[in-house]
Design an enzyme around this catalytic site. Structure first.
Site, PDB file in Angstrom:
ATOM      1  N   ARG A  35       0.837  -1.213   0.000  1.00 57.71           N
ATOM      2  CA  ARG A  35       0.000   0.000   0.000  1.00 57.71           C
ATOM      3  C   ARG A  35       0.865   1.253   0.000  1.00 57.71           C
ATOM      4  NH1 ARG A  35      -4.516  -2.988   3.512  1.00 57.71           N
ATOM      5  NH2 ARG A  35      -5.290  -4.031   1.659  1.00 57.71           N
ATOM      6  N   THR A  40      -4.619  31.625 -24.956  1.00 58.57           N
ATOM      7  CA  THR A  40      -5.945  31.844 -25.550  1.00 58.57           C
ATOM      8  C   THR A  40      -6.397  33.253 -25.164  1.00 58.57           C
ATOM      9  OG1 THR A  40      -7.261  31.059 -23.679  1.00 58.57           O
ATOM     10  CG2 THR A  40      -6.611  29.383 -25.285  1.00 58.57           C
ATOM     11  N   GLU A  60      -3.897  -3.486  -4.673  1.00 58.79           N
ATOM     12  CA  GLU A  60      -3.506  -3.481  -3.251  1.00 58.79           C
ATOM     13  C   GLU A  60      -4.691  -3.187  -2.341  1.00 58.79           C
ATOM     14  OE1 GLU A  60      -1.057  -3.543  -5.130  1.00 58.79           O
ATOM     15  OE2 GLU A  60       0.364  -4.611  -3.872  1.00 58.79           O
ATOM     16  N   ARG A 120       2.334  -1.030  13.556  1.00 51.77           N
ATOM     17  CA  ARG A 120       1.207  -1.408  12.718  1.00 51.77           C
ATOM     18  C   ARG A 120       0.764  -0.148  11.976  1.00 51.77           C
ATOM     19  NH1 ARG A 120      -4.545  -4.120  14.669  1.00 51.77           N
ATOM     20  NH2 ARG A 120      -5.477  -4.074  12.612  1.00 51.77           N
ATOM     21  N   HIS A 147      -6.110  32.604 -16.834  1.00 52.61           N
ATOM     22  CA  HIS A 147      -7.568  32.480 -16.698  1.00 52.61           C
ATOM     23  C   HIS A 147      -7.839  31.833 -15.342  1.00 52.61           C
ATOM     24  CE1 HIS A 147      -7.963  33.562 -20.838  1.00 52.61           C
ATOM     25  NE2 HIS A 147      -7.320  32.501 -21.260  1.00 52.61           N
TER      26      HIS A 147
HETATM   27  C1  LIG Z   1      -3.191  -4.463 -13.579  1.00 52.73           C
HETATM   28  C2  LIG Z   1      -3.528  -5.270 -12.363  1.00 52.73           C
HETATM   29  C3  LIG Z   1      -2.496  -5.860 -11.632  1.00 52.73           C
HETATM   30  C4  LIG Z   1      -2.814  -6.670 -10.537  1.00 52.73           C
HETATM   31  N1  LIG Z   1      -1.787  -7.321  -9.877  1.00 52.73           N
HETATM   32  C5  LIG Z   1      -2.099  -8.259  -8.946  1.00 52.73           C
HETATM   33  C6  LIG Z   1      -1.077  -9.079  -8.371  1.00 52.73           C
HETATM   34  O1  LIG Z   1       0.115  -8.952  -8.668  1.00 52.73           O
HETATM   35  N2  LIG Z   1      -1.442 -10.025  -7.479  1.00 52.73           N
HETATM   36  C7  LIG Z   1      -2.738 -10.230  -7.122  1.00 52.73           C
HETATM   37  O2  LIG Z   1      -3.005 -11.117  -6.328  1.00 52.73           O
HETATM   38  N3  LIG Z   1      -3.729  -9.456  -7.642  1.00 52.73           N
HETATM   39  C8  LIG Z   1      -3.448  -8.491  -8.549  1.00 52.73           C
HETATM   40  N4  LIG Z   1      -4.442  -7.714  -9.102  1.00 52.73           N
HETATM   41  C9  LIG Z   1      -5.833  -7.948  -8.709  1.00 52.73           C
HETATM   42  C10 LIG Z   1      -6.365  -6.852  -7.802  1.00 52.73           C
HETATM   43  O3  LIG Z   1      -5.732  -6.918  -6.557  1.00 52.73           O
HETATM   44  C11 LIG Z   1      -7.887  -7.074  -7.705  1.00 52.73           C
HETATM   45  O4  LIG Z   1      -8.441  -6.749  -8.974  1.00 52.73           O
HETATM   46  C12 LIG Z   1      -8.503  -6.234  -6.618  1.00 52.73           C
HETATM   47  O5  LIG Z   1      -8.114  -6.702  -5.355  1.00 52.73           O
HETATM   48  C13 LIG Z   1     -10.043  -6.231  -6.693  1.00 52.73           C
HETATM   49  O6  LIG Z   1     -10.523  -7.527  -6.776  1.00 52.73           O
HETATM   50  P1  LIG Z   1     -11.581  -7.915  -7.921  1.00 52.73           P
HETATM   51  O7  LIG Z   1     -11.046  -7.440  -9.210  1.00 52.73           O
HETATM   52  O8  LIG Z   1     -11.885  -9.362  -7.772  1.00 52.73           O
HETATM   53  O9  LIG Z   1     -12.862  -7.064  -7.583  1.00 52.73           O
HETATM   54  P2  LIG Z   1     -14.058  -7.487  -6.599  1.00 52.73           P
HETATM   55  O10 LIG Z   1     -13.506  -7.946  -5.303  1.00 52.73           O
HETATM   56  O11 LIG Z   1     -14.972  -8.396  -7.319  1.00 52.73           O
HETATM   57  O12 LIG Z   1     -14.754  -6.082  -6.368  1.00 52.73           O
HETATM   58  C14 LIG Z   1     -15.653  -5.494  -7.333  1.00 52.73           C
HETATM   59  C15 LIG Z   1     -16.151  -4.168  -6.768  1.00 52.73           C
HETATM   60  O13 LIG Z   1     -16.869  -4.382  -5.546  1.00 52.73           O
HETATM   61  C16 LIG Z   1     -16.285  -3.634  -4.485  1.00 52.73           C
HETATM   62  N5  LIG Z   1     -16.404  -4.386  -3.241  1.00 52.73           N
HETATM   63  C17 LIG Z   1     -16.035  -5.674  -3.029  1.00 52.73           C
HETATM   64  N6  LIG Z   1     -16.318  -6.036  -1.767  1.00 52.73           N
HETATM   65  C18 LIG Z   1     -16.837  -4.939  -1.149  1.00 52.73           C
HETATM   66  C19 LIG Z   1     -17.311  -4.656   0.152  1.00 52.73           C
HETATM   67  N7  LIG Z   1     -17.257  -5.571   1.138  1.00 52.73           N
HETATM   68  N8  LIG Z   1     -17.808  -3.437   0.399  1.00 52.73           N
HETATM   69  C20 LIG Z   1     -17.839  -2.482  -0.557  1.00 52.73           C
HETATM   70  N9  LIG Z   1     -17.395  -2.686  -1.823  1.00 52.73           N
HETATM   71  C21 LIG Z   1     -16.904  -3.889  -2.105  1.00 52.73           C
HETATM   72  C22 LIG Z   1     -14.842  -3.417  -4.911  1.00 52.73           C
HETATM   73  O14 LIG Z   1     -14.262  -2.311  -4.242  1.00 52.73           O
HETATM   74  C23 LIG Z   1     -15.011  -3.204  -6.394  1.00 52.73           C
HETATM   75  O15 LIG Z   1     -15.429  -1.889  -6.629  1.00 52.73           O
HETATM   76  C24 LIG Z   1      -4.156  -6.841 -10.143  1.00 52.73           C
HETATM   77  C25 LIG Z   1      -5.179  -6.201 -10.860  1.00 52.73           C
HETATM   78  C26 LIG Z   1      -4.885  -5.423 -11.951  1.00 52.73           C
HETATM   79  C27 LIG Z   1      -6.010  -4.788 -12.722  1.00 52.73           C
END
Ligand SMILES: Cc1cc2nc3c(=O)[nH]c(=O)nc-3n(C[C@H](O)[C@H](O)[C@H](O)COP(=O)(O)OP(=O)(O)OC[C@H]3O[C@@H](n4cnc5c(N)ncnc54)[C@H](O)[C@@H]3O)c2cc1C
Length: 379
Positions: free
Chosen positions: A239, A266, A359, A307, A274
């Site tokens: 983070r 402009t 993260e 922490r 502006h």
């Molecule tokens: C380019 C990229 C690199 C990445 N690299 C890594 C990596 O190296 N290792 C790895 O393990 N992962 C990686 N990820 C995955 C990333 O960590 C996840 O996409 C992220 O944690 C969200 O999980 P999800 O996509 O399953 O979304 P979901 O968990 O399905 O969430 C969907 C939506 O619901 C919301 N939501 C979910 N639960 C709640 C709740 N309890 N309350 C309110 N809102 C909620 C979320 O905030 C989001 O808006 C990567 C992703 C990308 C796009």
């Protein structure tokens, strides 16, 4: 401790000489920056936060955050190449057995062994306790089956901190979760490379485990049932990395906007005269400074070994939203040119949204901050 200023100056020179001239071309082609990564290895950046005793640079998290901010100002993708690699190293250093530290940390530090963190699965990211990848004990090995997705460094990395279920029936669910140091080998393959809006160059991939046999001594810390805690420990550093990226992207967007606002005229005057543009610049600068202060505070908590989920959560939330807002404002200030790949603000606008997802999404950060707030102030 290594001289922090000297490291930052070295990083600055490396970015100017070796990254600036090629970043946009590699990014547009979504091409892995092999030569840059080789230079990052030579500079010791794969060992940023690994103790010197294990061959790393031994940087404090607060210095590491400055390295990441600077790197992301230049090209955010580079910060991802070392982020999850160092999360894995951080977990091993904090929780690994002595043998795991001796065996893995020196190779992580040189980049001879590189990789990342494999948590997310096709069906779950935020709700990590719902993972389905399973490791079943068979004698002195575990046999792993399952799929991970979106794994950064998935193609070019060779070792991953892999989160699995060792007891899929455990309640609460986290008690059945464990983490392994998984090196690529028979049964551990790359499914496919994933296409992305931004954050290009770095590989994001699906990882597939089919009867992958892993020695039992690769269980991090040597005990089952603590995998989720290990992930949380690692994500505190992650983070700070992502928050520092936010500061780097926000600052770059501001710098580009400040320059362009003085060049573009402009109605007979430079656009910064502006008031509508001046107000944007002031808000962008204020957001960036506030984000940097929050990231510094979170990183210093980690320096002290405290922490820091509350501070790191706030830093991550604020700095990444600052990056998103500043990149959009920089694009608006550039007018039509901001929509062209000829200008770096177009890339910032595509890179920044990842930061609110990775993260732990910013929705999750808000929940964690609120939970800690209540814990700290019970009535
Ligand atoms: C380019 C990229 C690199 C990445 N690299 C890594 C990596 O190296 N290792 C790895 O393990 N992962 C990686 N990820 C995955 C990333 O960590 C996840 O996409 C992220 O944690 C969200 O999980 P999800 O996509 O399953 O979304 P979901 O968990 O399905 O969430 C969907 C939506 O619901 C919301 N939501 C979910 N639960 C709640 C709740 N309890 N309350 C309110 N809102 C909620 C979320 O905030 C989001 O808006 C990567 C992703 C990308 C796009």
């Amino acid at each position: 401790m290594t001289d922090d200023r000297a490291i930052l100056d070295t990083v600055e020179r490396f970015l100017e000489r070796h990254v600036r001239p090629v970043a946009s071309t590699l990014e547009r082609a979504d091409e892995y920056p092999h030569e840059i990564v080789e230079r990052m290895r030579e500079l010791g950046l794969f060992g940023c936060v690994i103790p010197e005793g294990h061959g790393g640079l031994g940087l404090r998290p607060s210095t590491y955050a400055q390295v990441i901010e600077r790197m992301s100002w230049e090209w955010m993708s580079l910060s991802g190449i070392i982020n999850s690699h160092l999360i894995m190293a951080w977990i091993v250093n904090r929780i690994g057995t002595d043998r795991q530290k001796r065996e893995f940390l020196p190779r992580f530090a040189t980049g001879a062994l590189r990789g990342g963190l494999a948590l997310t699965e096709p069906d779950c990211g935020t709700d990590l306790q719902a993972i389905r990848t399973v490791a079943r004990r068979e004698g002195d090995h575990y046999v792993v089956n399952g799929t991970k997705t979106w794994i950064s460094n998935g193609i070019h990395g060779t070792c991953f901190a892999l989160l699995v279920k060792t007891d899929p029936t455990a309640e609460p669910r986290h008690r059945g979760m464990s983490m392994f140091l998984a090196e690529k080998g028979p049964g551990f393959t790359v499914g496919r490379k994933l296409a992305k809006l931004g954050y290009r160059g770095i590989d994001s991939a699906e990882l597939v485990f089919e009867d992958y046999r892993i020695p039992a001594d690769r269980l991090i810390g040597g005990v089952e049932g603590a995998g989720l805690k290990h992930a949380i420990v690692g994500l505190e550093l992650g983070r700070v990395n992502v928050a520092a990226r936010g500061v780097g992207v926000a600052q770059r967007a501001l710098d580009e906007a400040v320059r362009y606002a003085q060049q573009r005229r402009t109605f007979g005057k430079p656009i910064h005269e502006h008031q509508a543009i001046a107000l944007k610049l002031a808000d962008m600068a204020t957001r960036t400074e506030a984000a940097r202060l929050l990231v510094g505070k979170a990183a210093e908590a980690l320096d002290r070994g405290d922490r820091s989920d509350y501070e790191a959560g706030m830093a991550k939330l604020f700095a990444t939203e600052a990056a998103v807002e500043n990149s959009l404002e920089a694009m608006r200030i550039h007018g039509g040119y901001g929509y062209s790949p000829e200008f770096v603000v177009e890339r910032l606008y595509r890179d920044a949204p990842l930061l609110v997802i990775g993260e732990g999404t910013n929705e999750l950060q808000r929940l964690l901050i609120a939970r800690r707030l209540i814990e700290r102030s019970p009535i």
